[in-house]
Design a protein around this motif. Structure first.
Motif, short mmCIF file in Angstrom:
data_model
loop_
_atom_site.label_atom_id
_atom_site.label_comp_id
_atom_site.label_asym_id
_atom_site.label_seq_id
_atom_site.Cartn_x
_atom_site.Cartn_y
_atom_site.Cartn_z
N UNK A 62 0.83 -1.21 0.00
CA UNK A 62 0.00 0.00 0.00
C UNK A 62 0.87 1.25 0.00
N UNK A 63 1.89 1.26 0.83
CA UNK A 63 2.77 2.43 0.92
C UNK A 63 3.51 2.65 -0.40
N UNK A 64 3.93 1.57 -1.04
CA UNK A 64 4.63 1.69 -2.32
C UNK A 64 3.73 2.33 -3.37
N UNK A 65 2.46 1.91 -3.42
CA UNK A 65 1.51 2.47 -4.40
C UNK A 65 1.24 3.94 -4.14
N UNK A 66 1.16 4.32 -2.86
CA UNK A 66 0.88 5.72 -2.52
C UNK A 66 2.11 6.61 -2.69
N UNK A 67 3.30 6.00 -2.80
CA UNK A 67 4.54 6.78 -2.90
C UNK A 67 4.91 7.13 -4.33
N UNK A 68 4.07 6.79 -5.29
CA UNK A 68 4.34 7.15 -6.68
C UNK A 68 4.30 8.67 -6.83
N UNK A 69 5.12 9.17 -7.73
CA UNK A 69 5.31 10.61 -7.90
C UNK A 69 3.99 11.35 -8.12
N UNK A 70 3.72 12.37 -7.31
CA UNK A 70 2.57 13.24 -7.49
C UNK A 70 1.28 12.77 -6.86
N UNK A 71 1.24 11.54 -6.34
CA UNK A 71 0.00 11.03 -5.74
C UNK A 71 -0.28 11.70 -4.41
N UNK A 72 0.78 12.03 -3.66
CA UNK A 72 0.63 12.70 -2.37
C UNK A 72 1.55 13.91 -2.30
N UNK A 73 0.98 15.05 -1.89
CA UNK A 73 1.71 16.30 -1.86
C UNK A 73 1.71 16.92 -0.46
N UNK A 74 2.71 17.78 -0.21
CA UNK A 74 2.75 18.57 1.02
C UNK A 74 2.82 20.04 0.63
N UNK A 75 2.32 20.90 1.50
CA UNK A 75 2.28 22.33 1.20
C UNK A 75 3.66 22.96 1.32
#
Length: 685
Positions: free
Chosen positions: A414-427
């Motif tokens: 699950x973490x690997x899938x969510x770590x793909x570029x641009x899927x999760x961002x920080x301000x």
């Protein structure tokens, strides 16, 4: 809903939303793709005794046939006749037909009730698709295996004359075609159950668990399981068709059935139950474990508004391990004093490290969890590392219900899938240590980061792990991201909605359309669409801000009288700003009750969109619409409502306003992954 979308490598800008939507970047599944509008299936039901189907939109057209009362059909489009009456387009006996909207209900489907009837799947293939409505055009909820039996709750006929049976499927109403079901009449199972008293069962399976089923037989659906060695009170017994006895027990407030083949029984007396009660009142010093005896421990909650640094030793001279946010709760394992005599509390920072937090910024509460709740946590399958947070919440909110959702795959996948570029961002305001330095995120030569969606950066895997780890949010504020988003009149009302919107632009305005307040409008819409109105209120505030925006003013130049409360289709293009694109979409005729020329139509249409695309897609909480984890590992990192890694926690903090009372009821579905780390994941220092 969304101001932008992610489609492969293509990303549309949403600077506008970054400016007005608190700290959340939205990236929902869009309504548009290369100019095409995708509409969810909309069903309609006949209200007239008999309704003529015409070859065109009007009574002057030839009659193709009739539909009877309560018959349902899929709306293929709409058209008005010369007098302005709307006609719905449908497929009727392989032809295109039209029926007058005057005699049709599109808000809900009413099925004819069926009792004492069991269905058995008789497909030639391996499974039968369960759908969200009585049509092959409706979305798939899941499937039933061939030969699977289930209880039929009702039936409804489609426009072709085919009956569809309703059943309870994963806490939703599912529909299956009668063409592939064999029915049989049953008597009430409870009348066939022989009562059993003063008897305890102990699981003795050759495997690790014993399946608990909804009826006396292996063909019945699985409610859950009991661990090997687990004891339980036997309520009754009943034989199946092969002559095997099945024992009944109370399982998560339902009647469960387990095969007697894997249970050893023992007789108890009333005195033993008294002894059990006495022992359950004693405390255990352990803060974890699978025992169903009572548990006592100390929980510390962070009170520093800007967060509290965690040190590697008792004192500020020690290295910083991480920062715990305001409201974070940790299990206190001990204490130590620094050189000045100040007390520092210990907690398990990781499986190998102890963290220290200054006692000046921590409130400590001694929590005792009763044996009944301990047994419930174990039966649900919550790992030990989840339990102390849930124990603390249960102590303050005994009416809350916590359900473990086992996703069926490992944490690392699950973490690997969510770590793909641009899927999760920080301000941009987040510490630079939160940003990813992976390829495409950071240029080591120029020492610069790639910006996404205006001024956002790709989150690193440590930050993603923190926000994905449910154990970090089993707190008074964080828990709301796991609250189910379905409508429930017992916990949702104008009072709870007013608690949310009282400081917003909706507090003092009248929405019109016959509604005296936004609270009453939201409750009515929630009831119609099946979506929690408290959630809808929080979503609007998250989308439009506490003071509102041009998308809901109704006065924007060029689009006066149009509204888009959920920002559906509102994203920047080469010719339009996000506001213009959103209001242009609202002004068009089409799906979801458009044009949205009133607050009611915009809110109803947006809620219907959310119900169809998220709530009915196993994304029925803030957490699961952010992290799409209930639809299999292949869907993780896709079809996610927002890119801000902290988005679920942010929205949950708003809806909390409706559930401040300890007596309020709510249901929380909390994901559990396989092979999780032994302790909760932490933010980088």
């Amino acid at each position: 809903m969304s101001t932008q979308r992610i489609s492969g490598a293509k990303r549309l800008s949403a600077v506008f939303i970054a400016a007005i939507m608190l700290t959340t970047v939205f990236a929902a599944l869009p309504l548009t793709d290369q100019g095409k509008v995708y509409a969810a299936t909309q069903m309609a039901q006949v209200t007239a005794t008999t309704l003529n189907v015409r070859s065109g939109a009007g009574t002057k057209y030839s009659k193709l046939g009739t539909l009877s009362k309560n018959q349902v059909f899929v709306i293929k489009g709409t058209k008005k006749d010369s007098s302005g009456v709307k006609w719905y387009k449908l497929t009727y006996k392989s032809k295109t037909g039209y029926v007058s909207s005057k005699y049709v209900n599109i808000n809900s489907i009413t099925a004819t009730s069926v009792s004492n009837t069991t269905g058995k799947v008789n497909t030639s293939s391996s499974s039968l698709i369960v759908r969200s409505g009585p049509s092959t055009s409706c979305s798939k909820l899941g499937s039933l295996a061939s030969k699977k039996t289930f209880t039929i709750k009702g039936k409804v006929k489609d426009s072709s004359g085919t009956w569809w049976y309703t059943l309870s499927y994963n806490s939703k109403t599912g529909y299956v075609s009668s063409k592939y079901v064999t029915t049989s009449t049953t008597s009430s199972s409870s009348s066939s159950v022989t009562a059993v008293s003063n008897t305890t069962g102990t699981v003795n399976t050759p495997s690790s668990t014993l399946i608990v089923r909804s009826g006396p037989g292996t063909s019945y659906s699985k409610l859950g399981s009991l661990a090997n060695g687990k004891t339980f009170t036997i309520k009754g017994k009943i034989k199946d068709s092969s002559g095997t006895w099945w024992y009944t027990l109370s399982y998560n407030s339902k009647t469960g059935y387990v095969s007697s083949k894997y249970v050893t029984t023992s007789t108890t007396s009333s005195s033993s139950s008294s002894s059990s009660s006495s022992s359950s009142s004693s405390s255990s010093s352990s803060s974890s474990g699978s025992s169903s005896s009572s548990v006592t421990f100390k929980m510390g909650t962070i009170t520093a508004s800007s967060g509290l640094n965690v040190r590697s030793g008792a004192g500020t001279s020690y290295s910083k391990l991480t920062t715990l946010a305001y409201g974070t709760a940790v299990t206190i394992t001990g204490s130590a004093k620094d050189s000045s005599g100040k007390t520092w509390y210990k907690y398990a920072y990781s499986s190998s490290k102890t963290g220290y937090i200054c006692s000046d910024y921590v409130t400590v509460k001694t929590v005792t969890s009763d044996s009944e709740f301990e047994a419930y946590l174990t039966a649900q399958g919550f790992p030990d590392s989840y339990k102390n947070g849930l124990r603390l919440l249960h102590a303050s909110h005994p009416n809350w219900v916590f359900k473990a959702v086992k996703v069926g795959y490992t944490w690392s996948k699950a973490l690997s899938a969510e770590s793909k570029l641009g899927v999760n961002l920080v301000s941009s305001s987040s510490p630079t240590s939160y940003r990813s330095t992976a390829s495409g995120s950071y240029n080591s030569t120029t020492k610069t980061w790639t910006k996404f969606d205006g001024s956002w950066y790709a989150a690193n895997s440590t930050v993603i792990a923190y926000y994905m780890d449910p154990r970090n949010f089993l707190t008074e504020s964080g828990i709301y991201q796991f609250m189910t988003h379905t409508y429930d009149s017992s916990s949702q009302s104008t009072t709870t909605v007013n608690s949310i919107i009282k400081s917003s632009f909706m507090a003092s305005k009248s929405p019109g359309s016959g509604y005296s307040s936004y609270a009453s409008l939201l409750v009515a819409v929630g009831k119609k669409t099946g979506v929690n109105p408290n959630v809808l209120a929080a979503m609007i505030i998250q989308e439009q801000g506490w003071n509102g925006s041009s998308l809901v003013s109704g006065t924007y130049s060029g689009y006066k009288g149009y509204y888009n409360f959920f920002n559906i289709g509102a994203y920047t293009t080469s010719t339009m700003t996000a506001v213009q694109r959103g209001l242009w979409y609202a002004s068009q005729s089409g799906s979801y009750s458009r044009p949205w020329n009133s607050p009611y139509k915009s809110i109803y249409g947006g809620a219907l969109y959310y119900a169809n695309n998220y709530v009915s897609n196993n994304q029925d909480s803030y957490y699961t619409k952010k992290f799409n984890v209930k639809n299999g590992v292949s869907k993780v990192g896709t079809h996610q409502y927002m890119t801000n890694v902290a988005g679920a926690a942010s929205e949950g903090s708003i809806v909390k306003l409706a559930y401040s009372s300890s007596s309020s009821s709510a249901v929380f579905e909390i994901p559990v992954y396989d092979s999780m780390p032994s302790t909760a994941c932490q933010l980088p220092s």
